[in-house]
Design an enzyme around this catalytic site. Structure first.
Site, PDB file in Angstrom:
ATOM      1  N   ARG A  83       0.808  -1.233   0.000  1.00 42.55           N
ATOM      2  CA  ARG A  83       0.000   0.000   0.000  1.00 42.55           C
ATOM      3  C   ARG A  83       0.834   1.273   0.000  1.00 42.55           C
ATOM      4  NH1 ARG A  83      -5.624  -0.635   2.518  1.00 42.55           N
ATOM      5  NH2 ARG A  83      -5.817  -2.873   2.487  1.00 42.55           N
ATOM      6  N   LYS A  88       0.800 -20.416   4.612  1.00 47.48           N
ATOM      7  CA  LYS A  88      -0.068 -20.855   5.687  1.00 47.48           C
ATOM      8  C   LYS A  88      -0.231 -19.731   6.700  1.00 47.48           C
ATOM      9  CE  LYS A  88       1.608 -22.324   9.637  1.00 47.48           C
ATOM     10  NZ  LYS A  88       2.628 -21.518  10.288  1.00 47.48           N
ATOM     11  N   ASP A  92       3.984 -24.920   2.685  1.00 50.81           N
ATOM     12  CA  ASP A  92       4.303 -25.317   4.054  1.00 50.81           C
ATOM     13  C   ASP A  92       5.816 -25.375   4.025  1.00 50.81           C
ATOM     14  OD1 ASP A  92       5.215 -26.932   6.184  1.00 50.81           O
ATOM     15  OD2 ASP A  92       3.175 -27.642   6.478  1.00 50.81           O
ATOM     16  N   HIS A  93       6.477 -24.384   4.631  1.00 50.04           N
ATOM     17  CA  HIS A  93       7.917 -24.281   4.358  1.00 50.04           C
ATOM     18  C   HIS A  93       8.697 -25.490   4.873  1.00 50.04           C
ATOM     19  CE1 HIS A  93       8.233 -22.676   8.470  1.00 50.04           C
ATOM     20  NE2 HIS A  93       9.523 -22.876   8.395  1.00 50.04           N
ATOM     21  N   LYS A 137      12.396 -27.878   3.459  1.00 53.82           N
ATOM     22  CA  LYS A 137      13.634 -28.074   4.228  1.00 53.82           C
ATOM     23  C   LYS A 137      14.389 -29.263   3.653  1.00 53.82           C
ATOM     24  CE  LYS A 137      12.078 -26.148   8.619  1.00 53.82           C
ATOM     25  NZ  LYS A 137      13.022 -25.111   9.008  1.00 53.82           N
ATOM     26  N   GLU A 155      11.056 -25.409  19.856  1.00 54.94           N
ATOM     27  CA  GLU A 155      11.680 -24.090  19.630  1.00 54.94           C
ATOM     28  C   GLU A 155      12.052 -23.476  20.978  1.00 54.94           C
ATOM     29  OE1 GLU A 155       9.804 -21.730  16.237  1.00 54.94           O
ATOM     30  OE2 GLU A 155       8.081 -22.715  17.142  1.00 54.94           O
ATOM     31  N   ASP A 169      -0.838 -23.361  14.464  1.00 59.20           N
ATOM     32  CA  ASP A 169       0.367 -22.752  13.902  1.00 59.20           C
ATOM     33  C   ASP A 169       1.365 -23.812  13.416  1.00 59.20           C
ATOM     34  OD1 ASP A 169       2.066 -20.441  13.404  1.00 59.20           O
ATOM     35  OD2 ASP A 169       3.274 -21.077  15.123  1.00 59.20           O
ATOM     36  N   HIS A 196       2.860 -28.277   9.737  1.00 57.94           N
ATOM     37  CA  HIS A 196       4.231 -28.803   9.659  1.00 57.94           C
ATOM     38  C   HIS A 196       4.340 -30.236  10.187  1.00 57.94           C
ATOM     39  CE1 HIS A 196       5.081 -24.764   8.660  1.00 57.94           C
ATOM     40  NE2 HIS A 196       5.296 -24.294   9.865  1.00 57.94           N
ATOM     41  N   LYS A 214       6.827 -23.780  22.051  1.00 61.08           N
ATOM     42  CA  LYS A 214       7.739 -22.639  22.105  1.00 61.08           C
ATOM     43  C   LYS A 214       8.361 -22.598  23.496  1.00 61.08           C
ATOM     44  CE  LYS A 214       5.765 -19.977  18.425  1.00 61.08           C
ATOM     45  NZ  LYS A 214       6.764 -20.225  17.390  1.00 61.08           N
TER      46      LYS A 214
HETATM   47  C1  BG6 Z   1       6.126 -21.005  11.297  1.00 63.43           C
HETATM   48  C2  BG6 Z   1       5.360 -20.695  12.549  1.00 63.43           C
HETATM   49  O1  BG6 Z   1       5.281 -21.619  10.348  1.00 63.43           O
HETATM   50  O2  BG6 Z   1       7.195 -21.876  11.599  1.00 63.43           O
HETATM   51  C3  BG6 Z   1       6.268 -20.110  13.615  1.00 63.43           C
HETATM   52  O3  BG6 Z   1       4.317 -19.771  12.246  1.00 63.43           O
HETATM   53  C4  BG6 Z   1       7.464 -21.009  13.844  1.00 63.43           C
HETATM   54  O4  BG6 Z   1       5.566 -19.912  14.830  1.00 63.43           O
HETATM   55  C5  BG6 Z   1       8.132 -21.356  12.527  1.00 63.43           C
HETATM   56  O5  BG6 Z   1       8.366 -20.332  14.695  1.00 63.43           O
HETATM   57  C6  BG6 Z   1       9.222 -22.389  12.730  1.00 63.43           C
HETATM   58  O6  BG6 Z   1       9.925 -22.529  11.520  1.00 63.43           O
HETATM   59  P1  BG6 Z   1      11.445 -22.999  11.518  1.00 63.43           P
HETATM   60  O7  BG6 Z   1      11.781 -23.090  10.066  1.00 63.43           O
HETATM   61  O8  BG6 Z   1      12.223 -21.968  12.267  1.00 63.43           O
HETATM   62  O9  BG6 Z   1      11.471 -24.323  12.211  1.00 63.43           O
END
Ligand code: BG6
Length: 495
Positions: free
Chosen positions: A55, A153, A182-183, A187, A221, A240, A245, A344
């Site tokens: 924007r 996501k 979904d990253h 990996k 984490e 989340d 994941h 977390k």
């Molecule tokens: C994200 C979550 O999809 O993945 C975050 O929204 C999380 O909360 C993160 O911290 C973790 O990703 P990675 O690649 O650091 O394990």
């Protein structure tokens, strides 16, 4: 005998990649660095442009300066090559627009090429904008037949809202043009799961309920919710992390071998796993799940506040930890529990999958020889990516027979003298190449929600607060109890 190999590492065709939310954190921290790395790999064609849309009014020069600053911050120093950085920066353009309003997309329409190059729209925005942006793209005539869209996501908040988003996006883009990220699937070690299972013969015969005792999937984490409190407090660990994941990891471990490594063959098999998950609802939720929330504690010797203080809402009922015992009801897996946990502010940053085999059927060694543990295959996703096979071995001593556990280690850092690419590098190039294998199909998202939603509903019905755990621990005591009830333990030690 020669093993035939195929490569999908084909070159990227000329492209216009339009990033909505181009000035945001995801773009600056993840996408641009990933694309810059592909530039360094000489994978980007000369005619490749990245158009950021947001924007705030800004010209190309200002956006380029902002992008350069971000790249210098997020790309490791040793990987910054000034000439390549300049070449990459020259690909960037900026368009100010309210993306959900078709009329305001006119400047974008003017900029985009009509020379048949690949056109991809990356929606790095709030998910509530996915539908409106797609509608505007359709109305402005920009969603040309070959164009594709990328969604981050979370897709929706529950089954109904995810269906609504998929429906709205689906009205403009056909499923073969929608890339749901979904990253975790990008990996390296996660992609390696498929190589481990399907490029090696030795595991397949062991990969079933006769040989495997149980599977553990941990994504731990040490970070808290950082600056994402408002998002996270509406989301929680189940939505989340677990719904996407961890369930994707579960699918890759449990799925049948696909006939081919193509997008639909792989995704068909993953969906079958999701469909085979035994439902957890009101009757079983207390036995099979644990919700937790961190309180104050210490991470790496540093005192950290509890979740409620971090989000500044003493009445929050959001969970920051979840553990679930899942059952995959099919021939291969009946009787093998899959224990999943994520949280977390846990003791360590550690993501791994542990496949624990059954114990030897008959013990010939005396108890004095030491403990004979079951074999374990540990697939470490992060940090220290690698694969470890835990065996029992004799210690080298001329004295009495002593047995000890030791691991065969395949450390990726030591074995491959190469840079470890970030997940987005692979994923963003797959979008441009049109390869959907590592992206979630609509029915996958749907089935994952179908399984998760009754758990969320059962939690809500009980109204119980999440169980407390101190920051820096491995989660609430109830998580230890969840697996201990079955005579098992989470892997928290080195072997
Ligand atoms: C994200 C979550 O999809 O993945 C975050 O929204 C999380 O909360 C993160 O911290 C973790 O990703 P990675 O690649 O650091 O394990």
């Amino acid at each position: 005998m020669t093993i035939r190999t195929t490569s999908d590492d084909n070159k990227v065709e000329p492209f216009d990649l339009v990033v909505f939310g181009g000035g945001g954190d995801l773009s600056l921290r993840k996408l641009l660095p990933a694309l810059y790395e592909r530039e360094r790999d000489q994978r980007l064609p000369d005619q490749g442009r990245i158009v950021a849309v947001a924007r705030s009014p800004m010209d190309d020069a200002t956006y380029r300066a902002k992008a350069r600053e971000a790249l210098l911050r997020y790309v490791p120093k040793a990987e910054i090559e000034p000439a390549l950085l300049d070449r990459f920066i020259a690909r960037l353009h900026y368009v100010a627009s309210d993306a959900s309003d078709a009329a305001s997309l006119a400047p974008l329409a003017k900029l985009l090429s009509s020379d048949g190059r690949v056109r991809a729209f990356y929606l790095a925005t709030a998910p509530t904008l996915f539908g409106p942006i797609c509608r505007a793209l359709g109305a402005a005539g920009l969603a040309t037949p070959g164009s594709r869209v990328v969604l981050e996501k979370p897709i929706g908040h529950d089954l109904a809202s995810s269906r609504a988003v998929n429906e709205q996006v689906g009205q403009v883009f056909s499923e073969d043009r929608i890339f749901r990220i979904d990253h975790y699937l990008g990996k390296e070690t996660v992609q390696n799961l498929m190589a481990l299972r399907f490029a090696n013969r030795m595991f397949e015969r062991l990969w079933n309920a006769s040989e495997i005792d149980h599977v553990q999937i941990t994504v731990a984490e040490t970070l808290g919710v950082e600056g994402r409190g408002p998002y996270y407090d509406k989301t929680g660990a189940m939505r989340d992390m677990l719904q996407n994941h961890l369930m994707q990891l579960l699918c890759l471990i449990a799925m049948e071998p696909p006939a081919r490594i193509d997008a639909d063959a792989v995704r068909d098999e993953k969906v079958k796993v999701l469909k085979a998950l035994r439902p957890i609802g009101a009757a079983t939720v207390a036995q099979e799940t644990v919700r937790g929330r961190y309180g104050a504690g210490a991470i790496a010797g540093q005192a950290v506040p509890g979740y409620l203080e971090e989000v500044g809402d003493a009445d929050s009922t959001t969970e920051t930890f979840v553990a679930v015992k899942c059952a995959v009801d099919n021939w291969r897996w009946t009787g093998v529990p899959f224990y999943l946990r994520t949280g977390k502010r846990l003791a360590e940053r550690r993501s791994e999958i542990v496949v624990e085999f059954r114990s030897v059927p008959h013990l010939i060694f005396p108890p004095s020889a030491g403990e004979i543990g079951a074999n374990r295959l540990v697939i470490r996703l992060q940090p220290d990516e690698g694969i470890h096979l835990v065996l029992t071995t004799k210690t080298p001593t001329p004295g009495k027979l002593k047995l000890q556990r030791a691991a065969l280690n395949l450390s990726f850092a030591e074995t491959f003298d190469t840079r470890h690419p970030d997940a987005y590098e692979r994923l963003v190039t797959d979008v441009l190449r049109g390869n959907q294998t590592l992206f979630m199909r609509r029915d996958e998202v749907d089935w994952a929600w179908r399984w998760v939603e009754p758990i969320l509903a059962a939690w809500q019905a009980t109204g119980d607060a999440p169980k407390p755990y101190p920051a820096g621990s491995w989660g609430p005591a109830a998580s230890t109890a969840l697996i201990a009830r079955d005579g098992r333990a989470w892997r928290e030690e080195a072997l």
